[in-house]
Design a protein around this motif. Structure first.
Motif, PDB file in Angstrom:
ATOM      1  N   MET A 151       0.831  -1.202   0.000  1.00 35.94           N
ATOM      2  CA  MET A 151       0.000   0.000   0.000  1.00 35.94           C
ATOM      3  C   MET A 151       0.867   1.255   0.000  1.00 35.94           C
ATOM      4  O   MET A 151       1.693   1.455   0.893  1.00 35.94           O
ATOM      5  CB  MET A 151      -0.945   0.015   1.206  1.00 35.94           C
ATOM      6  CG  MET A 151      -1.945   1.170   1.155  1.00 35.94           C
ATOM      7  SD  MET A 151      -3.333   0.939   2.289  1.00 35.94           S
ATOM      8  CE  MET A 151      -2.579   1.370   3.847  1.00 35.94           C
ATOM      9  N   ASN A 152       0.672   2.067  -1.012  1.00 35.66           N
ATOM     10  CA  ASN A 152       1.360   3.344  -1.150  1.00 35.66           C
ATOM     11  C   ASN A 152       0.334   4.466  -1.158  1.00 35.66           C
ATOM     12  O   ASN A 152      -0.696   4.369  -1.838  1.00 35.66           O
ATOM     13  CB  ASN A 152       2.155   3.394  -2.455  1.00 35.66           C
ATOM     14  CG  ASN A 152       3.388   2.509  -2.414  1.00 35.66           C
ATOM     15  OD1 ASN A 152       4.460   2.930  -1.995  1.00 35.66           O
ATOM     16  ND2 ASN A 152       3.235   1.261  -2.844  1.00 35.66           N
ATOM     17  N   THR A 153       0.616   5.513  -0.398  1.00 33.91           N
ATOM     18  CA  THR A 153      -0.265   6.678  -0.357  1.00 33.91           C
ATOM     19  C   THR A 153       0.587   7.940  -0.429  1.00 33.91           C
ATOM     20  O   THR A 153       1.647   8.021   0.198  1.00 33.91           O
ATOM     21  CB  THR A 153      -1.105   6.700   0.935  1.00 33.91           C
ATOM     22  OG1 THR A 153      -1.827   5.477   1.046  1.00 33.91           O
ATOM     23  CG2 THR A 153      -2.107   7.844   0.932  1.00 33.91           C
ATOM     24  N   TYR A 154       0.083   8.905  -1.202  1.00 36.66           N
ATOM     25  CA  TYR A 154       0.797  10.177  -1.371  1.00 36.66           C
ATOM     26  C   TYR A 154      -0.063  11.341  -0.922  1.00 36.66           C
ATOM     27  O   TYR A 154      -1.286  11.321  -1.085  1.00 36.66           O
ATOM     28  CB  TYR A 154       1.145  10.395  -2.850  1.00 36.66           C
ATOM     29  CG  TYR A 154       2.206   9.470  -3.397  1.00 36.66           C
ATOM     30  CD1 TYR A 154       3.529   9.896  -3.519  1.00 36.66           C
ATOM     31  CD2 TYR A 154       1.879   8.178  -3.810  1.00 36.66           C
ATOM     32  CE1 TYR A 154       4.504   9.041  -4.028  1.00 36.66           C
ATOM     33  CE2 TYR A 154       2.848   7.322  -4.317  1.00 36.66           C
ATOM     34  CZ  TYR A 154       4.158   7.765  -4.428  1.00 36.66           C
ATOM     35  OH  TYR A 154       5.127   6.916  -4.935  1.00 36.66           O
ATOM     36  N   TYR A 155       0.582  12.366  -0.332  1.00 34.50           N
ATOM     37  CA  TYR A 155      -0.025  13.680  -0.159  1.00 34.50           C
ATOM     38  C   TYR A 155       0.688  14.587  -1.158  1.00 34.50           C
ATOM     39  O   TYR A 155       1.790  15.067  -0.893  1.00 34.50           O
ATOM     40  CB  TYR A 155       0.205  14.216   1.253  1.00 34.50           C
ATOM     41  CG  TYR A 155      -0.581  13.518   2.342  1.00 34.50           C
ATOM     42  CD1 TYR A 155      -1.917  13.840   2.567  1.00 34.50           C
ATOM     43  CD2 TYR A 155       0.015  12.559   3.157  1.00 34.50           C
ATOM     44  CE1 TYR A 155      -2.642  13.215   3.577  1.00 34.50           C
ATOM     45  CE2 TYR A 155      -0.703  11.931   4.166  1.00 34.50           C
ATOM     46  CZ  TYR A 155      -2.029  12.269   4.376  1.00 34.50           C
ATOM     47  OH  TYR A 155      -2.751  11.650   5.368  1.00 34.50           O
ATOM     48  N   GLY A 156       0.098  14.788  -2.316  1.00 28.68           N
ATOM     49  CA  GLY A 156       0.805  15.531  -3.357  1.00 28.68           C
ATOM     50  C   GLY A 156       2.068  14.792  -3.754  1.00 28.68           C
ATOM     51  O   GLY A 156       2.024  13.634  -4.184  1.00 28.68           O
ATOM     52  N   ASN A 157       3.220  15.454  -3.559  1.00 27.02           N
ATOM     53  CA  ASN A 157       4.502  14.823  -3.891  1.00 27.02           C
ATOM     54  C   ASN A 157       5.122  14.077  -2.709  1.00 27.02           C
ATOM     55  O   ASN A 157       6.198  13.490  -2.845  1.00 27.02           O
ATOM     56  CB  ASN A 157       5.505  15.884  -4.395  1.00 27.02           C
ATOM     57  CG  ASN A 157       5.080  16.478  -5.727  1.00 27.02           C
ATOM     58  OD1 ASN A 157       4.544  15.770  -6.575  1.00 27.02           O
ATOM     59  ND2 ASN A 157       5.298  17.783  -5.899  1.00 27.02           N
ATOM     60  N   ILE A 158       4.460  14.135  -1.564  1.00 24.34           N
ATOM     61  CA  ILE A 158       5.004  13.468  -0.370  1.00 24.34           C
ATOM     62  C   ILE A 158       4.547  12.013  -0.341  1.00 24.34           C
ATOM     63  O   ILE A 158       3.344  11.714  -0.364  1.00 24.34           O
ATOM     64  CB  ILE A 158       4.547  14.191   0.921  1.00 24.34           C
ATOM     65  CG1 ILE A 158       5.060  15.641   0.921  1.00 24.34           C
ATOM     66  CG2 ILE A 158       5.039  13.451   2.154  1.00 24.34           C
ATOM     67  CD1 ILE A 158       4.454  16.500   2.021  1.00 24.34           C
ATOM     68  N   HIS A 159       5.517  11.114  -0.290  1.00 18.92           N
ATOM     69  CA  HIS A 159       5.248   9.676  -0.272  1.00 18.92           C
ATOM     70  C   HIS A 159       5.052   9.256   1.188  1.00 18.92           C
ATOM     71  O   HIS A 159       5.995   8.951   1.900  1.00 18.92           O
ATOM     72  CB  HIS A 159       6.438   8.941  -0.911  1.00 18.92           C
ATOM     73  CG  HIS A 159       6.129   7.531  -1.276  1.00 18.92           C
ATOM     74  ND1 HIS A 159       7.028   6.718  -1.934  1.00 18.92           N
ATOM     75  CD2 HIS A 159       5.022   6.759  -1.099  1.00 18.92           C
ATOM     76  CE1 HIS A 159       6.493   5.532  -2.126  1.00 18.92           C
ATOM     77  NE2 HIS A 159       5.286   5.532  -1.631  1.00 18.92           N
ATOM     78  N   ALA A 160       3.783   9.233   1.636  1.00 12.72           N
ATOM     79  CA  ALA A 160       3.491   9.029   3.059  1.00 12.72           C
ATOM     80  C   ALA A 160       3.572   7.566   3.477  1.00 12.72           C
ATOM     81  O   ALA A 160       4.115   7.243   4.534  1.00 12.72           O
ATOM     82  CB  ALA A 160       2.108   9.587   3.381  1.00 12.72           C
ATOM     83  N   LEU A 161       3.003   6.668   2.689  1.00  5.66           N
ATOM     84  CA  LEU A 161       3.077   5.227   2.953  1.00  5.66           C
ATOM     85  C   LEU A 161       3.849   4.564   1.832  1.00  5.66           C
ATOM     86  O   LEU A 161       3.527   4.751   0.655  1.00  5.66           O
ATOM     87  CB  LEU A 161       1.670   4.611   3.051  1.00  5.66           C
ATOM     88  CG  LEU A 161       0.772   5.110   4.176  1.00  5.66           C
ATOM     89  CD1 LEU A 161      -0.598   4.435   4.094  1.00  5.66           C
ATOM     90  CD2 LEU A 161       1.398   4.857   5.545  1.00  5.66           C
TER      91      LEU A 161
END
Length: 236
Positions: A7-17
């Motif tokens: 699972m990968n999640t982004y906030y804009g360009n920030i790779h959070a997960l």
């Protein structure tokens, strides 16, 4: 019951997960612990469909791919999030806040049974059911938020920082209630800053660090892990 794969999640360009993997089995209480910014709340928001997982992520619940579903569809599947900060509707009564938790359900008898269940768990809410939610104490608002989530009759209850901002005696009460909800058969995924308390009631634990899973295992195992103790439990 729930399987998370890459699972990968982004906030804009920030790779959070960053490609996290974990699972929750039917009937378990699993906790996610870690420091601020580790990705704990992001994980719950992504499972709930509030945030969208990146392409290639897999979130499977009871054999269904949640990544293809909207947040309301996920709620109807039986996955319910009790959010960080409680987020009750302050101008609505306690009773109306609870009623909103059952908005996906149609059977009036079953909804009435859920009211009875929530009021049995949280007797204080019975005394305040006509009171505006915004006038409740922090502990009462947390009870209301958990009660509202239970009104959906969830198969998986996700709790995000339920002890945040509460006095120590109320923290003990909230954790006792979470333990009781689990004992009565609800599967729980718990995000909690108070790692000591979370590990005492959990079956298994995943430790998140900067968007990745650093450790995982039996909760008692994690309590005895030297690195976990030093970093998150305040022990040397």
């Amino acid at each position: 019951m729930l399987t998370i794969d890459s699972m990968n999640t982004y906030y804009g360009n920030i790779h959070a997960l960053k490609g996290i993997d974990f699972d929750v089995n039917d009937g378990e209480l699993v906790t996610l612990i870690g420091s601020n910014g580790a990705g704990k709340s992001t994980t719950l928001l992504t499972i709930a469909g509030v945030l969208k997982a990146a392409s290639g992520s897999k979130i499977v619940f009871d054999g269904h791919d949640l990544t293809r579903m909207s947040a309301p569809q996920i709620v109807k599947m039986g996955v319910t999030l009790c959010p960080e900060g409680r987020e009750v509707f302050p101008e609505l009564s306690v009773e109306d806040n609870l009623r909103l938790g059952a908005y996906c359900r149609k059977d009036k008898k079953e909804i009435a049974d859920s009211f009875d269940y929530v009021y049995d768990l949280f007797p204080r809410l019975v005394e305040r059911k006509k009171q505006q939610a915004g006038t409740l104490s922090g502990g009462e608002q947390q009870m209301l938020a958990i009660g509202r989530a239970l009104m959906n009759k969830p198969k998986l209850l996700m709790l995000d920082e339920p002890s945040m901002g509460l006095a120590p005696n109320l923290v003990l009460e909230i954790f006792s209630l979470i333990k009781e909800i689990h004992k009565q058969g609800t599967t729980i995924l718990l995000v909690e800053q108070n790692a000591n308390m979370a590990l005492k009631i959990a079956d298994r634990c995943y430790v998140l660090e900067v968007g990745t899973v650093k450790f995982h295992g039996d909760a008692k195992e994690m309590q005895n892990n030297d690195e976990v103790r030093k970093a998150y439990l305040g022990s040397k």
